[in-house]
Design a protein around this motif. Structure first.
Motif, PDB file in Angstrom:
ATOM      1  N   ASP A  49       0.877  -1.185   0.000  1.00  0.00           N
ATOM      2  CA  ASP A  49       0.000   0.000   0.000  1.00  0.00           C
ATOM      3  C   ASP A  49       0.913   1.235   0.000  1.00  0.00           C
ATOM      4  OD1 ASP A  49      -2.195   1.681   0.335  1.00  0.00           O
ATOM      5  OD2 ASP A  49      -2.265   1.380   2.513  1.00  0.00           O
ATOM      6  N   TYR A  50       1.671   1.386  -1.092  1.00  0.00           N
ATOM      7  CA  TYR A  50       2.782   2.342  -1.120  1.00  0.00           C
ATOM      8  C   TYR A  50       2.369   3.789  -0.854  1.00  0.00           C
ATOM      9  CZ  TYR A  50       4.946  -1.637  -3.503  1.00  0.00           C
ATOM     10  OH  TYR A  50       5.402  -2.893  -3.831  1.00  0.00           O
ATOM     11  N   LEU A  51       1.133   4.137  -1.230  1.00  0.00           N
ATOM     12  CA  LEU A  51       0.711   5.547  -1.079  1.00  0.00           C
ATOM     13  C   LEU A  51      -0.289   5.720   0.058  1.00  0.00           C
ATOM     14  CD1 LEU A  51       0.279   6.331  -4.892  1.00  0.00           C
ATOM     15  CD2 LEU A  51       2.225   6.926  -3.431  1.00  0.00           C
ATOM     16  N   GLY A  52      -0.467   4.690   0.845  1.00  0.00           N
ATOM     17  CA  GLY A  52      -1.379   4.776   1.992  1.00  0.00           C
ATOM     18  C   GLY A  52      -2.836   4.949   1.578  1.00  0.00           C
ATOM     19  N   LEU A  53      -3.185   4.520   0.373  1.00  0.00           N
ATOM     20  CA  LEU A  53      -4.559   4.771  -0.105  1.00  0.00           C
ATOM     21  C   LEU A  53      -5.602   3.823   0.499  1.00  0.00           C
ATOM     22  CD1 LEU A  53      -4.179   5.668  -3.898  1.00  0.00           C
ATOM     23  CD2 LEU A  53      -4.504   7.177  -1.947  1.00  0.00           C
ATOM     24  N   LYS A  54      -5.128   2.703   1.026  1.00  0.00           N
ATOM     25  CA  LYS A  54      -6.040   1.719   1.623  1.00  0.00           C
ATOM     26  C   LYS A  54      -6.977   2.367   2.649  1.00  0.00           C
ATOM     27  CE  LYS A  54      -4.043  -1.651   4.227  1.00  0.00           C
ATOM     28  NZ  LYS A  54      -4.688  -2.447   5.280  1.00  0.00           N
ATOM     29  N   HIS A  55      -6.437   3.328   3.387  1.00  0.00           N
ATOM     30  CA  HIS A  55      -7.229   3.975   4.441  1.00  0.00           C
ATOM     31  C   HIS A  55      -7.714   5.358   4.023  1.00  0.00           C
ATOM     32  CE1 HIS A  55      -6.380   1.057   7.653  1.00  0.00           C
ATOM     33  NE2 HIS A  55      -5.208   0.934   7.085  1.00  0.00           N
ATOM     34  N   HIS A  56      -7.544   5.733   2.771  1.00  0.00           N
ATOM     35  CA  HIS A  56      -7.897   7.098   2.369  1.00  0.00           C
ATOM     36  C   HIS A  56      -9.421   7.296   2.416  1.00  0.00           C
ATOM     37  CE1 HIS A  56      -8.162  10.800   0.098  1.00  0.00           C
ATOM     38  NE2 HIS A  56      -6.844  10.914   0.178  1.00  0.00           N
ATOM     39  N   PRO A  57      -9.874   8.401   3.028  1.00  0.00           N
ATOM     40  CA  PRO A  57     -11.322   8.591   3.164  1.00  0.00           C
ATOM     41  C   PRO A  57     -12.080   8.585   1.831  1.00  0.00           C
ATOM     42  CG  PRO A  57     -10.080  10.449   4.105  1.00  0.00           C
ATOM     43  CD  PRO A  57      -9.081   9.421   3.671  1.00  0.00           C
ATOM     44  N   LYS A  58     -11.441   9.079   0.770  1.00  0.00           N
ATOM     45  CA  LYS A  58     -12.161   9.114  -0.520  1.00  0.00           C
ATOM     46  C   LYS A  58     -12.399   7.703  -1.061  1.00  0.00           C
ATOM     47  CE  LYS A  58     -11.736  13.633  -2.438  1.00  0.00           C
ATOM     48  NZ  LYS A  58     -10.659  14.551  -2.735  1.00  0.00           N
ATOM     49  N   LEU A  59     -11.424   6.828  -0.858  1.00  0.00           N
ATOM     50  CA  LEU A  59     -11.617   5.440  -1.315  1.00  0.00           C
ATOM     51  C   LEU A  59     -12.714   4.768  -0.495  1.00  0.00           C
ATOM     52  CD1 LEU A  59      -8.707   5.969  -2.601  1.00  0.00           C
ATOM     53  CD2 LEU A  59      -8.467   3.498  -2.511  1.00  0.00           C
ATOM     54  N   ILE A  60     -12.681   5.025   0.801  1.00  0.00           N
ATOM     55  CA  ILE A  60     -13.679   4.382   1.673  1.00  0.00           C
ATOM     56  C   ILE A  60     -15.079   4.933   1.349  1.00  0.00           C
ATOM     57  CG2 ILE A  60     -14.380   4.090   4.095  1.00  0.00           C
ATOM     58  CD1 ILE A  60     -11.293   4.192   4.716  1.00  0.00           C
ATOM     59  N   GLU A  61     -15.134   6.232   1.105  1.00  0.00           N
ATOM     60  CA  GLU A  61     -16.428   6.856   0.781  1.00  0.00           C
ATOM     61  C   GLU A  61     -17.009   6.280  -0.530  1.00  0.00           C
ATOM     62  OE1 GLU A  61     -16.196  11.186   1.079  1.00  0.00           O
ATOM     63  OE2 GLU A  61     -17.553  11.214  -0.645  1.00  0.00           O
ATOM     64  N   GLU A  62     -16.153   6.199  -1.558  1.00  0.00           N
ATOM     65  CA  GLU A  62     -16.673   5.681  -2.848  1.00  0.00           C
ATOM     66  C   GLU A  62     -16.998   4.193  -2.772  1.00  0.00           C
ATOM     67  OE1 GLU A  62     -16.098   6.603  -6.866  1.00  0.00           O
ATOM     68  OE2 GLU A  62     -14.847   8.348  -6.436  1.00  0.00           O
TER      69      GLU A  62
END
Ligand code: PLP
Length: 388
Positions: A49-62
């Motif tokens: 998860d090189y860019l820490g996107l796993k926990h990014h609020p936008k990913l979770i929201e979508e």
């Protein structure tokens, strides 16, 4: 139990005796860059998860938005009734980013390599046997695709474009030619000589297929990866993009062909709406993540530089890593396991990678740096390693 089950048991015992037995652990994601195992929190240096996107609020929201809108699953293969509208939008974004005419979403990187290569090397379609020239260290899923197609690869020395060229040139009488490489090698963190491979492929009328799993999102302009110019790029959303799923980017003809012949598309259920939502959000965020990409690169560079003396003293090596993946090649599987265990005692999670994932005698610790790591995390890692 069938009597012959004992052969599998013997295999397991053999793995155990050689320090090669693998185990599944229950791992709770704690926060970006940290995991919890058996109640203990570790700094995680083993995540893609090189860019820490796993926990990014936008990913979770979508993710939540699309699950609420369309449900938990797609309900069928995309060619039946599983192809909801978000697929086309995401495929367009991928094609644009990769500079290709079209793209196709598939279930996972492993499945994509297996199914796409199997379809491309179909002798009934090609009317001849293909000539397949591959980097020796290509990912297991590429080998899987070749063996599924019953293709015997010519495997050139790792990163050696001249050797690849020799194989292609000596195959004049054969069928259509394909050249297979990863862009960033998953266990070594080194980079394929893409420019040379592109030229060779051009000169030898060869289709260049690049697996950009570890370049996409992290490297190249705006995170577009390192496969620019390849005839076919295969990549995954499960690493820097923080979620799951895979893509193939290529000409419209090749994507149309795969739509007819790729078993992984035809005979498998489409990705769930929630996953497509996460992919969509990740793609939208990519251009803004320049600082994160820089932080990842700096962490890895600092680690390589500060480990140089110790690796020399111990006879270890960080190979030719130039990316966020840095191997500490130790050689002996037991020693790699011992070092990994020591790091775990100190609250640092780094996986020991052993044969057959890597060649015999090159057992290693594979460090993966992410934008979620702080300078203090790297300080801690270096201090602990230097005490070993
Ligand atoms: C180079 C490469 N290709 C493909 C894959 C498989 O991707 P996925 O995890 O999406 O199945 C991996 C993952 O380990 C990889 O390193």
């Amino acid at each position: 139990m069938k009597e012959f089950e004992s052969v599998y048991k013997t295999f397991l015992e053999d793995c155990h005796d050689k320090n090669l037995r693998r185990h599944l652990l229950s791992i709770e994601p704690e926060s970006a860059g940290k995991i919890k195992i058996d109640g203990k929190i570790y700094l995680n240096f083993a995540s893609n998860d090189y860019l820490g996107l796993k926990h990014h609020p936008k990913l979770i929201e979508e993710t939540s938005h699309w699950a609420l809108k369309y449900g938990a699953g797609s309900g069928a293969s995309r060619l039946v009734t599983g192809n909801f509208p978000l697929f086309a939008g995401v495929e367009e974004k991928i094609a644009k980013l990769k500079g290709t005419e079209a793209a196709l979403i598939l279930a996972s990187g492993y499945q994509a390599n297996g199914a796409v290569l199997h379809a491309l090397f179909d002798k009934t379609v090609l009317k001849q046997s293909p000539v397949v020239v591959s980097d020796k260290l290509n990912h297991a899923s590429m080998h899987f695709g070749c063996s599924a197609a019953n293709v015997r690869q010519k495997r050139y020395r790792h990163l050696d474009a001249n050797h690849a060229d020799e194989f292609l040139k000596s195959s004049e009488a054969g069928g259509p030619k394909f050249l297979l490489t990863e862009t960033v090698f998953s266990m070594d963190g080194d980079i394929a000589p893409m420019k040379e491979l592109l030229t060779i492929a051009q000169n030898e009328n060869t289709m260049l297929i690049a697996d950009d799993a570890h370049g996409f999102g992290v490297l190249g302009e705006g995170g577009k990866g390192l496969a620019t110019g390849a005839d076919i790029t295969i990549g995954t959303f499960s690493k820097a993009l923080g979620s799951f799923g895979a893509y193939v980017a290529a000409s419209q003809t090749m994507i149309d062909y795969l739509t007819q012949r790729c078993g992984g598309l035809i005979y498998s259920t489409g990705l769930p709406p929630a996953t497509l939502g996460a992919i969509n959000a990740g793609l939208d965020l990519l251009p803004e993540l320049g600082e994160e990409r820089e932080r990842v690169a700096n962490h890895a560079k600092r680690f390589r530089e500060e480990m140089a003396n110790l690796t020399k003293k111990k006879g270890w090596s960080t190979g030719r890593s130039e990316t966020q993946i840095v191997p500490l090649i130790i050689g002996d599987a037991k020693e790699a396991l011992d070092l990994s265990a020591y790091l775990k005692e100190q609250g640092l999670w780094v996986t020991a990678i052993r044969p057959p994932t890597v060649p015999e005698g090159t057992a290693r610790l594979r460090f993966a740096f992410t934008s979620s790591h702080s300078e203090r995390d790297i300080d801690q890692l270096l201090t602990v390693l230097k005490k070993w």
